[in-house]
Design an enzyme around this catalytic site. Structure first.
Site, PDB file in Angstrom:
ATOM      1  CE1 TYR A 169      -3.084  -3.222   1.177  1.00 10.54           C
ATOM      2  CE2 TYR A 169      -4.151  -1.619  -0.254  1.00 10.54           C
ATOM      3  CZ  TYR A 169      -4.107  -2.882   0.312  1.00 10.54           C
ATOM      4  OH  TYR A 169      -5.089  -3.798  -0.001  1.00 10.54           O
ATOM      5  NE  ARG A 203      -3.254  -0.229  -4.981  1.00 14.66           N
ATOM      6  CZ  ARG A 203      -4.494  -0.637  -4.690  1.00 14.66           C
ATOM      7  NH1 ARG A 203      -4.703  -1.548  -3.750  1.00 14.66           N
ATOM      8  NH2 ARG A 203      -5.537  -0.131  -5.317  1.00 14.66           N
ATOM      9  CD  GLN A 232     -16.070  -1.800  -7.780  1.00 10.58           C
ATOM     10  OE1 GLN A 232     -16.003  -2.994  -7.497  1.00 10.58           O
ATOM     11  NE2 GLN A 232     -16.199  -1.392  -9.027  1.00 10.58           N
ATOM     12  CB  VAL A 250      -8.195   2.666  -2.247  1.00  7.12           C
ATOM     13  CG1 VAL A 250      -9.155   1.585  -1.753  1.00  7.12           C
ATOM     14  CG2 VAL A 250      -7.084   2.044  -3.082  1.00  7.12           C
ATOM     15  CG  HIS A 309     -13.778  -1.622  -2.324  1.00  3.09           C
ATOM     16  ND1 HIS A 309     -13.560  -2.111  -3.595  1.00  3.09           N
ATOM     17  CD2 HIS A 309     -14.909  -2.243  -1.878  1.00  3.09           C
ATOM     18  CE1 HIS A 309     -14.507  -2.994  -3.887  1.00  3.09           C
ATOM     19  NE2 HIS A 309     -15.342  -3.083  -2.879  1.00  3.09           N
ATOM     20  CB  CYS A 365      -8.935   2.243  19.543  1.00  4.12           C
ATOM     21  SG  CYS A 365      -8.158   3.505  18.513  1.00  4.12           S
ATOM     22  CG  ASN A 412     -15.448  -1.564 -18.640  1.00  2.00           C
ATOM     23  OD1 ASN A 412     -15.111  -0.947 -17.643  1.00  2.00           O
ATOM     24  ND2 ASN A 412     -14.961  -2.753 -18.977  1.00  2.00           N
ATOM     25  CG  LEU A 413     -10.473  -0.624 -22.984  1.00  2.80           C
ATOM     26  CD1 LEU A 413     -10.346   0.752 -23.612  1.00  2.80           C
ATOM     27  CD2 LEU A 413      -9.135  -1.054 -22.395  1.00  2.80           C
TER      28      LEU A 413
HETATM   29  N1  APR Z   1     -11.115   3.028 -19.821  1.00  4.44           N
HETATM   30  C1  APR Z   1     -12.231   2.351 -19.428  1.00  4.44           C
HETATM   31  N2  APR Z   1     -12.202   1.120 -18.864  1.00  4.44           N
HETATM   32  C2  APR Z   1     -10.985   0.550 -18.692  1.00  4.44           C
HETATM   33  C3  APR Z   1      -9.778   1.189 -19.075  1.00  4.44           C
HETATM   34  C4  APR Z   1      -9.882   2.479 -19.659  1.00  4.44           C
HETATM   35  N3  APR Z   1      -8.802   3.153 -20.060  1.00  4.44           N
HETATM   36  N4  APR Z   1      -8.743   0.353 -18.786  1.00  4.44           N
HETATM   37  C5  APR Z   1      -9.281  -0.756 -18.236  1.00  4.44           C
HETATM   38  N5  APR Z   1     -10.631  -0.646 -18.187  1.00  4.44           N
HETATM   39  C6  APR Z   1     -11.606  -1.616 -17.660  1.00  4.44           C
HETATM   40  C7  APR Z   1     -11.231  -3.061 -17.905  1.00  4.44           C
HETATM   41  O1  APR Z   1     -11.763  -3.495 -19.153  1.00  4.44           O
HETATM   42  C8  APR Z   1     -11.922  -3.768 -16.733  1.00  4.44           C
HETATM   43  O2  APR Z   1     -13.250  -4.152 -17.088  1.00  4.44           O
HETATM   44  O3  APR Z   1     -11.625  -1.457 -16.260  1.00  4.44           O
HETATM   45  C9  APR Z   1     -11.990  -2.695 -15.652  1.00  4.44           C
HETATM   46  C10 APR Z   1     -11.025  -2.949 -14.506  1.00  4.44           C
HETATM   47  O4  APR Z   1     -11.434  -4.129 -13.866  1.00  4.44           O
HETATM   48  P1  APR Z   1     -10.659  -4.610 -12.549  1.00  4.44           P
HETATM   49  O5  APR Z   1      -9.200  -4.561 -12.809  1.00  4.44           O
HETATM   50  O6  APR Z   1     -11.305  -5.892 -12.115  1.00  4.44           O
HETATM   51  O7  APR Z   1     -10.966  -3.462 -11.467  1.00  4.44           O
HETATM   52  P2  APR Z   1     -12.285  -3.267 -10.613  1.00  4.44           P
HETATM   53  O8  APR Z   1     -13.500  -3.731 -11.376  1.00  4.44           O
HETATM   54  O9  APR Z   1     -12.286  -1.888 -10.110  1.00  4.44           O
HETATM   55  O10 APR Z   1     -12.040  -4.273  -9.373  1.00  4.44           O
HETATM   56  C11 APR Z   1     -13.030  -4.263  -8.376  1.00  4.44           C
HETATM   57  O11 APR Z   1     -11.676  -5.753  -7.039  1.00  4.44           O
HETATM   58  O12 APR Z   1      -9.604  -6.326  -6.303  1.00  4.44           O
HETATM   59  C12 APR Z   1     -10.773  -5.713  -5.937  1.00  4.44           C
HETATM   60  O13 APR Z   1     -10.981  -4.043  -4.318  1.00  4.44           O
HETATM   61  C13 APR Z   1     -10.507  -4.275  -5.611  1.00  4.44           C
HETATM   62  O14 APR Z   1     -11.921  -2.374  -6.013  1.00  4.44           O
HETATM   63  C14 APR Z   1     -11.334  -3.512  -6.627  1.00  4.44           C
HETATM   64  C15 APR Z   1     -12.385  -4.530  -7.046  1.00  4.44           C
END
Ligand code: APR
Length: 234
Positions: free
Chosen positions: A53, A56, A88, A90, A106, A117, A198-199
């Site tokens: 962390y 990050r 989601q 951080v 999260h 505490c 989403n991508l």
């Molecule tokens: N623009 C839009 N979407 C994108 C881009 C981009 N430039 N780059 C990646 N993505 C999409 C990917 O296609 C994928 O569907 O973002 C998504 C990322 O997915 P994850 O890596 O699984 O992240 P997330 O969904 O936030 O994970 C949820 O899992 O590990 C736990 O606590 C952690 O909050 C996290 C949770």
């Protein structure tokens, strides 16, 4: 259409240089989540978890909000109704882009928590197992983030917002981790229009009324522009 709930995931911060989890090269391909994102892993090796962390937190400090973060902050300012961002993530890029109404389900890298505490405070840049809680003095400090197997934060508020949502959007999330992955169904039951940005289509894309694909820095500002144009045209 008055109340908007927006769920964001790691994909919205990808173009700010912060890694996602499940894409090629993602964090869960570099680290074993059992070791760095579970209470058991922290109990076994707190130094490794703090190191994960701390790295990050440093990446987050060096990162900048991108056009998608700024577009959502603009929507919050200009939309004639409530716009709640449930993230989601951080990182604090939503807030640094000017967003105000944000729930970190999260937790936050920028916050520290005492496991003894329950005290919370602004995390130092580097945390270590020997740090003492500023309130009770216990050596039980941890990042204020929610690990696998732990309850996400402020779920009551999120549930209430979903129950009154007219529009639900999920941005940059793979739709693989619950309870967040179930929010689209809750919003749909409340009669909300649901859209995924989403991508590429996520695992739960089929649950959305609308799916918009592309990089967040392109599709989110365009989507906000269209929404505000509709509101203005009302
Ligand atoms: N623009 C839009 N979407 C994108 C881009 C981009 N430039 N780059 C990646 N993505 C999409 C990917 O296609 C994928 O569907 O973002 C998504 C990322 O997915 P994850 O890596 O699984 O992240 P997330 O969904 O936030 O994970 C949820 O899992 O590990 C736990 O606590 C952690 O909050 C996290 C949770």
């Amino acid at each position: 259409m008055r109340n908007i709930v927006i769920l964001t995931g790691a994909g919205i911060s990808a173009e700010s240089g912060l890694g996602t989890f499940r894409d090629a090269g993602g964090l869960w391909t570099q680290y074993d989540l059992e070791e760095v994102a579970t209470p058991e892993g922290f109990a076994r090796n707190p130094a490794l978890v703090h190191e994960f962390y701390n790295a990050r937190r440093a990446n987050c400090r060096a990162a900048r909000p991108n056009a998608a973060h700024f577009a959502l902050a603009r929507l919050q300012r200009e939309w004639p109704g409530e716009v709640l961002i449930v993230t989601q993530n951080v990182d604090d890029l939503h807030e640094r882009a000017g967003a105000r109404n944000v729930i970190h389900m999260h937790g936050e890298l920028a916050r520290a928590l005492c496991g003894a505490c329950g005290h919370r405070w602004d995390a130092p840049e580097v945390m270590a197992p020997d740090d003492r809680c500023p309130a009770c003095g216990a050596r039980a400090t941890r990042p204020d983030v929610v690990w696998f197997g732990e309850m996400p934060y402020r779920m009551d508020e999120i549930g209430a917002a979903l129950a009154r949502a007219d529009l639900f959007a999920a941005i940059g999330t793979s739709g693989t981790v619950y309870p967040a992955a179930g929010f689209v169904a809750e919003a749909a039951m409340a009669g909300a229009h649901t859209v995924e940005l989403n991508l590429e289509p996520s695992a739960t894309a089929g649950a959305f009324d609308e799916v918009i694909t592309g990089p967040a820095t392109e599709i989110v500002p365009a989507w906000v522009e269209r929404l505000l144009g509709q509101a203005g045209g009302r």
